[in-house]
Design an enzyme around this catalytic site. Structure first.
Site, PDB file in Angstrom:
ATOM      1  N   LYS A  87     -27.433  75.993 -13.378  1.00 31.96           N
ATOM      2  CA  LYS A  87     -27.491  74.689 -12.890  1.00 31.96           C
ATOM      3  C   LYS A  87     -26.741  74.012 -11.780  1.00 31.96           C
ATOM      4  O   LYS A  87     -27.316  73.447 -10.912  1.00 31.96           O
ATOM      5  CB  LYS A  87     -27.288  73.629 -14.188  1.00 31.96           C
ATOM      6  CG  LYS A  87     -26.883  72.056 -13.816  1.00 31.96           C
ATOM      7  CD  LYS A  87     -26.338  71.502 -14.971  1.00 31.96           C
ATOM      8  CE  LYS A  87     -25.722  70.198 -14.697  1.00 31.96           C
ATOM      9  NZ  LYS A  87     -24.253  70.215 -14.032  1.00 31.96           N
ATOM     10  N   ASN A  88     -25.493  74.490 -11.803  1.00 31.03           N
ATOM     11  CA  ASN A  88     -24.487  73.963 -10.646  1.00 31.03           C
ATOM     12  C   ASN A  88     -24.882  74.624  -9.358  1.00 31.03           C
ATOM     13  O   ASN A  88     -24.464  74.254  -8.179  1.00 31.03           O
ATOM     14  CB  ASN A  88     -23.092  73.514 -10.961  1.00 31.03           C
ATOM     15  CG  ASN A  88     -22.817  72.734 -12.245  1.00 31.03           C
ATOM     16  OD1 ASN A  88     -23.710  71.834 -12.187  1.00 31.03           O
ATOM     17  ND2 ASN A  88     -21.798  72.833 -12.726  1.00 31.03           N
ATOM     18  N   CYS A  99     -21.340  62.704 -15.565  1.00 31.43           N
ATOM     19  CA  CYS A  99     -20.734  62.423 -16.602  1.00 31.43           C
ATOM     20  C   CYS A  99     -19.298  61.716 -16.231  1.00 31.43           C
ATOM     21  O   CYS A  99     -18.880  62.118 -15.191  1.00 31.43           O
ATOM     22  CB  CYS A  99     -20.587  63.829 -17.147  1.00 31.43           C
ATOM     23  SG  CYS A  99     -21.945  64.768 -17.878  1.00 31.43           S
ATOM     24  N   ARG A 145     -13.756  59.829 -10.827  1.00 36.60           N
ATOM     25  CA  ARG A 145     -13.916  61.304  -9.941  1.00 36.60           C
ATOM     26  C   ARG A 145     -14.221  61.005  -8.506  1.00 36.60           C
ATOM     27  O   ARG A 145     -15.204  60.841  -8.116  1.00 36.60           O
ATOM     28  CB  ARG A 145     -15.367  61.875 -10.663  1.00 36.60           C
ATOM     29  CG  ARG A 145     -14.944  62.505 -12.047  1.00 36.60           C
ATOM     30  CD  ARG A 145     -16.218  62.927 -12.467  1.00 36.60           C
ATOM     31  NE  ARG A 145     -16.752  64.294 -12.336  1.00 36.60           N
ATOM     32  CZ  ARG A 145     -17.864  64.776 -12.593  1.00 36.60           C
ATOM     33  NH1 ARG A 145     -18.532  64.146 -13.680  1.00 36.60           N
ATOM     34  NH2 ARG A 145     -18.305  65.868 -12.201  1.00 36.60           N
ATOM     35  N   ASP A 188     -15.972  73.252 -18.098  1.00 37.53           N
ATOM     36  CA  ASP A 188     -17.210  72.961 -18.900  1.00 37.53           C
ATOM     37  C   ASP A 188     -17.730  73.580 -20.122  1.00 37.53           C
ATOM     38  O   ASP A 188     -18.426  73.648 -20.814  1.00 37.53           O
ATOM     39  CB  ASP A 188     -18.408  73.179 -17.727  1.00 37.53           C
ATOM     40  CG  ASP A 188     -18.385  72.603 -16.822  1.00 37.53           C
ATOM     41  OD1 ASP A 188     -17.666  71.198 -16.587  1.00 37.53           O
ATOM     42  OD2 ASP A 188     -18.937  72.714 -15.489  1.00 37.53           O
ATOM     43  N   ARG A 243     -29.885  67.689 -19.700  1.00 39.66           N
ATOM     44  CA  ARG A 243     -29.497  67.313 -18.055  1.00 39.66           C
ATOM     45  C   ARG A 243     -29.337  69.021 -17.724  1.00 39.66           C
ATOM     46  O   ARG A 243     -29.130  69.234 -16.452  1.00 39.66           O
ATOM     47  CB  ARG A 243     -28.356  66.592 -17.709  1.00 39.66           C
ATOM     48  CG  ARG A 243     -28.341  65.416 -17.991  1.00 39.66           C
ATOM     49  CD  ARG A 243     -27.261  64.569 -17.671  1.00 39.66           C
ATOM     50  NE  ARG A 243     -26.805  64.922 -16.328  1.00 39.66           N
ATOM     51  CZ  ARG A 243     -25.802  64.412 -15.783  1.00 39.66           C
ATOM     52  NH1 ARG A 243     -24.991  63.386 -16.341  1.00 39.66           N
ATOM     53  NH2 ARG A 243     -25.584  64.827 -14.486  1.00 39.66           N
TER      54      ARG A 243
HETATM   55  N1  EPU Z   1     -11.588  65.955  -7.240  1.00 41.09           N
HETATM   56  C1  EPU Z   1     -10.861  64.991  -6.407  1.00 41.09           C
HETATM   57  N2  EPU Z   1     -11.038  64.647  -5.105  1.00 41.09           N
HETATM   58  C2  EPU Z   1     -12.500  65.283  -4.826  1.00 41.09           C
HETATM   59  C3  EPU Z   1     -13.171  66.121  -5.697  1.00 41.09           C
HETATM   60  C4  EPU Z   1     -12.725  66.184  -6.651  1.00 41.09           C
HETATM   61  O1  EPU Z   1      -9.704  64.151  -6.826  1.00 41.09           O
HETATM   62  O2  EPU Z   1     -12.677  64.713  -3.524  1.00 41.09           O
HETATM   63  C5  EPU Z   1     -10.902  66.305  -8.468  1.00 41.09           C
HETATM   64  C6  EPU Z   1     -12.030  65.670  -9.584  1.00 41.09           C
HETATM   65  O3  EPU Z   1     -11.892  64.616  -9.884  1.00 41.09           O
HETATM   66  C7  EPU Z   1     -11.634  66.707 -10.629  1.00 41.09           C
HETATM   67  C8  EPU Z   1     -11.140  68.018  -9.937  1.00 41.09           C
HETATM   68  O4  EPU Z   1     -10.960  67.616  -8.610  1.00 41.09           O
HETATM   69  O5  EPU Z   1     -10.284  66.105 -11.451  1.00 41.09           O
HETATM   70  C9  EPU Z   1     -12.214  69.027  -9.930  1.00 41.09           C
HETATM   71  O6  EPU Z   1     -13.401  68.443  -9.473  1.00 41.09           O
HETATM   72  P1  EPU Z   1     -14.529  69.192  -8.707  1.00 41.09           P
HETATM   73  O7  EPU Z   1     -14.930  68.494  -7.468  1.00 41.09           O
HETATM   74  O8  EPU Z   1     -14.216  70.594  -8.812  1.00 41.09           O
HETATM   75  O9  EPU Z   1     -16.064  68.914  -9.757  1.00 41.09           O
HETATM   76  P2  EPU Z   1     -17.457  68.409  -9.255  1.00 41.09           P
HETATM   77  O10 EPU Z   1     -17.731  68.933  -8.053  1.00 41.09           O
HETATM   78  O11 EPU Z   1     -17.261  66.811  -9.358  1.00 41.09           O
HETATM   79  C10 EPU Z   1     -18.505  70.189 -10.539  1.00 41.09           C
HETATM   80  C11 EPU Z   1     -19.634  70.319 -11.402  1.00 41.09           C
HETATM   81  C12 EPU Z   1     -19.033  69.960 -13.072  1.00 41.09           C
HETATM   82  C13 EPU Z   1     -17.806  70.792 -13.361  1.00 41.09           C
HETATM   83  C14 EPU Z   1     -16.578  70.926 -11.857  1.00 41.09           C
HETATM   84  C15 EPU Z   1     -15.706  71.688 -12.225  1.00 41.09           C
HETATM   85  C16 EPU Z   1     -21.604  69.818 -10.335  1.00 41.09           C
HETATM   86  C17 EPU Z   1     -22.626  69.123 -10.049  1.00 41.09           C
HETATM   87  N3  EPU Z   1     -20.822  69.446 -11.231  1.00 41.09           N
HETATM   88  O12 EPU Z   1     -18.003  68.968 -10.377  1.00 41.09           O
HETATM   89  O13 EPU Z   1     -19.899  70.461 -13.877  1.00 41.09           O
HETATM   90  O14 EPU Z   1     -16.997  70.212 -14.507  1.00 41.09           O
HETATM   91  O15 EPU Z   1     -17.521  71.204 -10.768  1.00 41.09           O
HETATM   92  O16 EPU Z   1     -15.773  73.003 -12.331  1.00 41.09           O
HETATM   93  O17 EPU Z   1     -21.599  71.019  -9.788  1.00 41.09           O
HETATM   94  C18 EPU Z   1     -21.195  70.300 -15.846  1.00 41.09           C
HETATM   95  O18 EPU Z   1     -21.822  71.098 -15.439  1.00 41.09           O
HETATM   96  O19 EPU Z   1     -21.247  69.777 -17.152  1.00 41.09           O
HETATM   97  C19 EPU Z   1     -20.354  69.587 -15.100  1.00 41.09           C
HETATM   98  C20 EPU Z   1     -19.417  68.490 -15.202  1.00 41.09           C
END
Ligand code: EPU
Length: 431
Positions: A22-23, A117, A122, A307, A399
């Protein structure tokens, strides 16, 4: 409302095939906007997040053809710069990738702040820091992110991420692919889907090296051409079926996986007394005894994935002794523990730590899927529990899990999907 009805207590036996990641898919589909030609992508998971992104792309003018359930042909060569519909963008976190690709392709992006989610705040400050390092001017106003490249287009730059972020790593990568010169992203995330996105872009003519390490280099190219790509198997879907077999009991062969991507889950399940056998592209999970306690701290890859945190919590809820989970990524990812407690689990949460005292059994009841992975955990708990459970808000599960009902039914689970009009409805037998 979609709800699942699950009759628990039956071990899982048989074979399950894992779908595409998915990601990776949710980054690759927006990435087709960077390509001047036709992209043929195989192993695209048929999940609602993907369908939503396809709707967004189609609305922007992409020509999309479905060549089979999991094969898509996408041509964005004639798409003009438009603002993606806010009501769709807000429903999916991955819509933030539209900022990187629109900025890279058109030199301008206007995208509604993404949804997804809710695990606490975030922010996307690291994405914005990256775009700024490429020379973009980025502003946030009225629920939109607006980004403009300087005259002459984005310039290669140097970014050191303050936080290891999957989304920021991929988004900066996407913006940099068509920029002028070399971009270096340091302290980046190393998840398998980052390597997959880089491989996809390289297959279309990009020049990216270092994906999978914590320094990625992108040498900008003038254009990308069309091509063919097949998405890797989903690490988290595979891990979910592994924990399902562990918690519910039985013997499940999980096919179409990359065992290396599952190392940390395999190691943790073995520590808990589960038998895990690795083959080239499949993995067998056998669980016949009560699980042993363990501790988990979630971390960026190759650490234990956040996750998988709710799913392993179900294993711990049924294990002998006291287990501890420390959430290392999000501020608030324990909302589901209240639902598990309703089924008889004994969990105390203090800030980012959950202390789980294993119980002999869980009991079926009405619970809610708080989010995608929490929903998957509810399904596992319900299959392991005595009696009947109803899982409300199951649309979250869809999803990210392709045909979860069909896959679990084939393993012997008694689960069915019902669409209900009212929120509170009498629990029915699933036979
Ligand atoms: N963060 C910041 N600033 C940023 C970006 C992230 O503070 O600019 C923080 C976030 O708040 C969090 C941490 O850094 O505390 C890590 O966030 P990350 O950016 O890695 O997560 P994401 O890109 O928003 C993706 C996946 C999530 C998965 C996370 C961590 C997608 C669409 N989503 O989210 O997937 O939990 O990486 O591996 O790729 C899921 O599939 O269930 C899911 C939630």
């Amino acid at each position: 409302m979609i709800q699942y009805e699950v009759k628990g207590g039956k071990p899982l036996h048989g074979t399950v095939t894992i779908s595409g990641a998915k990601n990776a898919a949710v980054a690759m589909l927006p990435a087709t906007l960077l390509v001047d030609g036709v992209c043929r992508i195989e192993n695209v998971p048929d999940i609602s997040d993907v369908r939503l992104l396809l709707e967004i792309l189609a609305d922007m003018g992409a020509r999309i053809q479905r060549l089979g359930r999991n094969t898509l042909q996408i041509d964005c060569s004639h798409v003009h710069n438009t603002t993606a519909p806010i009501e769709l963008v807000r429903r999916i976190r991955a819509s933030y990738y539209l900022i990187g690709v629109e900025l890279g392709r058109f030199g301008h992006a206007r995208v509604a702040m993404p949804g997804g989610c809710n695990f606490g705040v975030r922010p996307i400050d690291q994405h914005i820091k990256g775009f700024a390092a490429l020379g973009a001017n980025v502003e946030q106003a009225d629920g939109y992110v607006c980004a403009d490249a300087p005259e002459g287009g984005l310039q290669g730059g140097h970014v050191y991420l303050d936080i290891v972020s999957v989304g920021a790593t991929m988004n900066i990568l996407l913006a940099a692919v068509l920029s002028n010169g070399m971009t270096v992203i340091e302290n980046c995330a190393k998840e398998p889907h980052i390597v997959d996105l880089a491989n996809f872009l390289n297959a279309m003519g990009a020049k990216i090296s270092g994906a999978g390490t914590d320094v990625i280099k992108v040498r900008g190219v003038k254009s990308l051409r069309g091509g063919f790509y097949s998405i890797i198997p989903d690490q988290i879907e595979a891990g979910t079926y592994m924990t399902a077999a562990a918690a519910v009991g039985g013997s499940v062969l999980i096919e179409n996986v990359i065992p290396k991507h599952l190392d940390c889950i395999t190691a943790k399940l073995r520590e808990m007394g589960v038998r895990v056998t690795e083959y080239d592209d499949s993995i067998r999970v056998e669980s016949t005894r009560r699980l042993r306690r363990a501790n988990v701290k979630t971390m960026p890859y190759p650490g234990f994935p956040t996750d998988m945190q709710p799913q392993i919590a179900v294993c711990m809820a049924l294990a002998e002794g006291t287990s501890i989970i420390t959430e290392g990524i999000y501020d608030n990812r324990f909302r589901y523990t209240g639902e598990l407690s309703r089924m008889g689990a004994n969990i105390q949460v203090e800030s980012k730590t959950a202390v789980i005292d294993g119980v002999d059994r869980l009991y079926g009841c009405e619970v809610r899927a708080c989010d995608l992975r929490a929903g998957a955990a509810m399904v596992i708990a319900a299959m392991a529990a005595d009696g009947l459970s109803t899982i409300e808000d199951a649309h979250y599960i869809e999803r990210g899990y392709e045909d979860i009902i069909g896959k679990l039914t084939a393993l012997g689970a008694q689960i069915r999907r019902v669409e209900v009009k009212e929120r509170h409805k009498e629990v029915q037998s699933v036979g």
